[in-house]
Design a protein around this motif. Structure first.
Motif, PDB file in Angstrom:
ATOM      1  N   SER A  32       0.855  -1.192   0.000  1.00 55.87           N
ATOM      2  CA  SER A  32       0.000   0.000   0.000  1.00 55.87           C
ATOM      3  C   SER A  32       0.887   1.237   0.000  1.00 55.87           C
ATOM      4  N   PRO A  33       0.382   2.320  -0.571  1.00 54.39           N
ATOM      5  CA  PRO A  33       1.183   3.553  -0.529  1.00 54.39           C
ATOM      6  C   PRO A  33       1.400   3.980   0.921  1.00 54.39           C
ATOM      7  N   PRO A  34       2.533   4.600   1.291  1.00 48.89           N
ATOM      8  CA  PRO A  34       3.666   4.922   0.415  1.00 48.89           C
ATOM      9  C   PRO A  34       4.696   3.792   0.319  1.00 48.89           C
ATOM     10  N   GLU A  35       4.509   2.726   1.113  1.00 50.50           N
ATOM     11  CA  GLU A  35       5.506   1.649   1.109  1.00 50.50           C
ATOM     12  C   GLU A  35       5.644   1.023  -0.272  1.00 50.50           C
ATOM     13  N   PHE A  36       4.535   0.967  -1.001  1.00 51.36           N
ATOM     14  CA  PHE A  36       4.572   0.356  -2.317  1.00 51.36           C
ATOM     15  C   PHE A  36       5.582   1.063  -3.225  1.00 51.36           C
ATOM     16  N   GLY A  37       5.548   2.391  -3.202  1.00 49.59           N
ATOM     17  CA  GLY A  37       6.480   3.174  -4.022  1.00 49.59           C
ATOM     18  C   GLY A  37       7.923   2.903  -3.638  1.00 49.59           C
ATOM     19  N   ARG A  38       8.173   2.804  -2.336  1.00 51.55           N
ATOM     20  CA  ARG A  38       9.537   2.539  -1.861  1.00 51.55           C
ATOM     21  C   ARG A  38      10.006   1.170  -2.315  1.00 51.55           C
ATOM     22  N   LEU A  39       9.118   0.191  -2.151  1.00 48.35           N
ATOM     23  CA  LEU A  39       9.460  -1.177  -2.549  1.00 48.35           C
ATOM     24  C   LEU A  39       9.779  -1.229  -4.044  1.00 48.35           C
ATOM     25  N   ARG A  40       8.955  -0.579  -4.834  1.00 50.08           N
ATOM     26  CA  ARG A  40       9.167  -0.591  -6.283  1.00 50.08           C
ATOM     27  C   ARG A  40      10.521   0.045  -6.638  1.00 50.08           C
ATOM     28  N   GLY A  41      10.840   1.177  -5.992  1.00 46.40           N
ATOM     29  CA  GLY A  41      12.118   1.844  -6.260  1.00 46.40           C
ATOM     30  C   GLY A  41      13.309   0.942  -5.951  1.00 46.40           C
ATOM     31  N   ARG A  42      13.213   0.187  -4.873  1.00 51.79           N
ATOM     32  CA  ARG A  42      14.322  -0.703  -4.500  1.00 51.79           C
ATOM     33  C   ARG A  42      14.438  -1.861  -5.482  1.00 51.79           C
ATOM     34  N   LEU A  43      13.291  -2.376  -5.908  1.00 51.22           N
ATOM     35  CA  LEU A  43      13.332  -3.461  -6.888  1.00 51.22           C
ATOM     36  C   LEU A  43      13.945  -2.969  -8.207  1.00 51.22           C
ATOM     37  N   VAL A  44      13.605  -1.749  -8.578  1.00 54.50           N
ATOM     38  CA  VAL A  44      14.177  -1.184  -9.822  1.00 54.50           C
ATOM     39  C   VAL A  44      15.696  -1.184  -9.733  1.00 54.50           C
ATOM     40  N   ARG A  45      16.229  -0.777  -8.584  1.00 53.49           N
ATOM     41  CA  ARG A  45      17.690  -0.739  -8.434  1.00 53.49           C
ATOM     42  C   ARG A  45      18.297  -2.144  -8.469  1.00 53.49           C
ATOM     43  N   ILE A  46      17.614  -3.064  -7.846  1.00 54.32           N
ATOM     44  CA  ILE A  46      18.123  -4.437  -7.824  1.00 54.32           C
ATOM     45  C   ILE A  46      18.200  -4.985  -9.263  1.00 54.32           C
ATOM     46  N   PHE A  47      17.171  -4.754 -10.044  1.00 51.90           N
ATOM     47  CA  PHE A  47      17.195  -5.243 -11.425  1.00 51.90           C
ATOM     48  C   PHE A  47      18.221  -4.476 -12.269  1.00 51.90           C
ATOM     49  N   ALA A  48      18.309  -3.182 -12.021  1.00 53.04           N
ATOM     50  CA  ALA A  48      19.279  -2.386 -12.785  1.00 53.04           C
ATOM     51  C   ALA A  48      20.691  -2.873 -12.507  1.00 53.04           C
ATOM     52  N   ARG A  49      20.976  -3.183 -11.233  1.00 55.34           N
ATOM     53  CA  ARG A  49      22.323  -3.651 -10.887  1.00 55.34           C
ATOM     54  C   ARG A  49      22.620  -5.026 -11.496  1.00 55.34           C
ATOM     55  N   ARG A  50      21.558  -5.785 -11.708  1.00 59.43           N
ATOM     56  CA  ARG A  50      21.752  -7.088 -12.344  1.00 59.43           C
ATOM     57  C   ARG A  50      21.844  -6.970 -13.863  1.00 59.43           C
ATOM     58  N   GLY A  51      21.899  -5.752 -14.342  1.00 56.14           N
ATOM     59  CA  GLY A  51      22.122  -5.531 -15.768  1.00 56.14           C
ATOM     60  C   GLY A  51      20.864  -5.573 -16.612  1.00 56.14           C
ATOM     61  N   CYS A  52      19.708  -5.460 -15.979  1.00 53.65           N
ATOM     62  CA  CYS A  52      18.459  -5.496 -16.751  1.00 53.65           C
ATOM     63  C   CYS A  52      18.191  -4.102 -17.324  1.00 53.65           C
ATOM     64  N   SER A  53      17.888  -4.062 -18.603  1.00 55.98           N
ATOM     65  CA  SER A  53      17.690  -2.755 -19.231  1.00 55.98           C
ATOM     66  C   SER A  53      16.252  -2.255 -19.072  1.00 55.98           C
ATOM     67  N   ILE A  54      15.376  -3.092 -18.535  1.00 55.57           N
ATOM     68  CA  ILE A  54      13.986  -2.644 -18.317  1.00 55.57           C
ATOM     69  C   ILE A  54      13.615  -2.881 -16.848  1.00 55.57           C
ATOM     70  N   PRO A  55      14.383  -2.286 -15.933  1.00 62.90           N
ATOM     71  CA  PRO A  55      14.179  -2.589 -14.513  1.00 62.90           C
ATOM     72  C   PRO A  55      12.803  -2.211 -13.990  1.00 62.90           C
ATOM     73  N   GLU A  56      12.229  -1.154 -14.543  1.00 63.51           N
ATOM     74  CA  GLU A  56      10.902  -0.749 -14.057  1.00 63.51           C
ATOM     75  C   GLU A  56       9.848  -1.794 -14.429  1.00 63.51           C
ATOM     76  N   ASP A  57       9.949  -2.306 -15.648  1.00 58.74           N
ATOM     77  CA  ASP A  57       8.987  -3.343 -16.063  1.00 58.74           C
ATOM     78  C   ASP A  57       9.136  -4.586 -15.197  1.00 58.74           C
ATOM     79  N   LEU A  58      10.383  -4.928 -14.883  1.00 59.04           N
ATOM     80  CA  LEU A  58      10.610  -6.144 -14.087  1.00 59.04           C
ATOM     81  C   LEU A  58      10.138  -5.949 -12.641  1.00 59.04           C
ATOM     82  N   ALA A  59      10.300  -4.750 -12.121  1.00 60.50           N
ATOM     83  CA  ALA A  59       9.797  -4.470 -10.767  1.00 60.50           C
ATOM     84  C   ALA A  59       8.275  -4.599 -10.752  1.00 60.50           C
TER      85      ALA A  59
END
Lengths: 200, 257
Positions: A32-59
């Motif tokens: 639920s907001p606002p935790e949802f936004g925070r969780l999504r942002g962290r997932l984006v970074r995790i995917f980006a660090r793993r070299g994924c070029s579409i981290p937002e979609d994967l989050a």
């Protein structure tokens, strides 16, 4: 620049904020907001660090799958929901990494060249930065200047001295400087948008 | 926010390795989980990202580190904007440090000369030098703090003596002219600089107006290169909704050596 990927299943159909249908309070809190936004942002970074070029979609895909699983597991799941979410994210990554893709080596190794040759645009950005710096209070302005100084002196020693002067632990100072910088960056972006400058 | 919990140089080293892509897979998974669950560590990661951007701009990362880190930033939604911002911040701080360093060296030079005169038992010369240095430093610091912003008001020039004047400075690549407006009528403005023969020299578009309690001001930054002493005028136009510009005001000023 982005990979030539096969489309992810149903990722385009994700709502921006998922409906909360979980019946597990721990998952409820996270999704639920606002935790949802925070969780999504962290997932984006995790995917980006793993070299994924579409981290937002994967989050989004990760969160979508977690939401899809909730009716099955919410009533009985015990333990840290973040462990579950992390496990789902790892699965999403594994599937992503098995997909065929084409990445240009040139693109991979180089940050895109900026096209900020226009003097007026750069000047506007510079003016905005100076204006935003002047809006900081004296203590914050001094802190950020000292912390991010670019001289040849021993940076670590200087920061230790600054931390001691301010009575802070090093990482507390690090985060404080980051917060000021983050605020400054937001102010500059707003200012540039308002003045119609284009930073890209 | 549990900042103290995440304190420790080893945490920073681990986060750096994570961001540079040099951490072992098992450690990567552990850090990922902490990033999801620990607010303090996540914020520390964001701070470390900024520091790595600075290091990259200074050329402090190896080629493989830079490649890996840029790949990561490139995948983030606002990675490029952050590099641009870091570059601007660096230039701004460097400029102020260069100024401070030049004055520091001048002070040190003056102090050395003063000590030399004292050692040579010439107190009168030493006092004179000290007074001269102090006077010059006060004058210079006042000049620096007030870089003479030229504020122009439309239609108030009655005679030669009334023409606002600005000095061309070799040390300043640009000078700022502030144009005062009666009414804030448009979202954006265009200022065009003309020489004494009414030839357009340069123009800036999409200029915003700063509205304070008492004044409405539009700042216009003019590069000094190529400008000669003489009379100039600035035409200010407002951007209409149609995309066309409407003539608003004309300002005159004089540049001197």
């Amino acid at each position: 620049m982005k990979d030539a990927l096969q489309p992810l299943p149903a990722s385009d159909e994700l709502p921006p904020v998922p409906p909360v249908e979980a019946r597990n309070p721990a998952f409820d809190a996270l999704l639920s907001p606002p935790e949802f936004g925070r969780l999504r942002g962290r997932l984006v970074r995790i995917f980006a660090r793993r070299g994924c070029s579409i981290p937002e979609d994967l989050a989004d895909e990760t969160i979508s799958r977690v939401l899809g699983k909730l009716p099955e597991i919410a009533a009985t799941y015990e333990g840290d929901p973040l462990r579950f979410i992390h496990a789902v994210a790892r699965n999403v990554y594994r599937e992503y990494s098995r997909r065929p893709r084409t990445v240009s080596l040139e693109d991979r190794d180089q940050f895109p060249k900026t096209s900020r040759d226009e003097v007026s645009s750069k000047e506007e950005a510079h003016d905005c930065l100076e204006s935003c710096l002047s809006k900081l209070n004296e203590v914050d302005r001094r802190l950020i200047r000292e912390y991010y100084r670019y001289d040849k002196l021993a940076k670590v020693d200087r920061r230790k001295t600054l931390a001691a002067e301010l009575g802070m632990a090093m990482n507390t100072l690090r985060i404080k400087a980051f917060r000021i910088r983050h605020r400054l960056s937001g102010c500059v972006l707003d200012c540039v948008k308002k003045s119609g400058a284009n930073l890209k | 926010m549990e900042l103290e919990k995440t304190d420790g140089i080893e945490r920073i080293e681990e986060l750096r390795a994570f961001l540079l892509g040099t951490l072992a897979e098992g450690d990567v998974e552990r850090i990922e989980y902490f990033l999801l669950s620990d607010d303090g560590l996540y914020e520390l990661l964001l701070a470390t990202e900024e520091e790595l951007i600075d290091e990259y701009l200074k050329g402090g990362l190896s080629q493989s580190e830079a490649s890996s880190f840029l790949g990561y930033l490139n995948n983030l939604p606002v990675g490029r904007t952050r590099i641009d911002f870091a570059r601007d911040l660096r230039e701004s701080f460097e400029a102020s440090e260069t100024f401070a360093a030049s004055w520091k060296s001048r002070w040190e030079g003056a102090a050395r000369g003063f000590a030399h005169l004292l050692r040579g038992q010439r107190p009168a010369w030493a006092c004179a030098l000290l007074l001269l240095s102090l006077g010059f430093a006060i004058y210079a610091s006042m000049a620096y703090r007030e870089p003479a912003p030229l504020v122009l008001t439309a239609g108030l020039t009655r005679s030669e003596g009334d023409i606002p004047t600005a000095s061309l400075s070799a040390s300043e690549p640009t000078f700022r002219v502030t144009l005062e407006l009666g009414v804030h009528s448009h979202d954006g403005y265009r200022a065009t600089l003309y020489d004494a023969d009414s030839r357009a020299i340069l123009s800036s578009e999409r200029l915003p107006a700063s509205v304070t309690e008492r004044r409405i001001l539009v700042a216009f930054l003019i590069p000094v290169a190529g400008l000669e002493p003489g009379d100039y005028s600035i035409s200010l136009e407002g951007a209409a909704a149609s995309g066309r510009y409407e003539r608003l005001e004309k300002y005159v000023f004089r540049l001197i050596e």
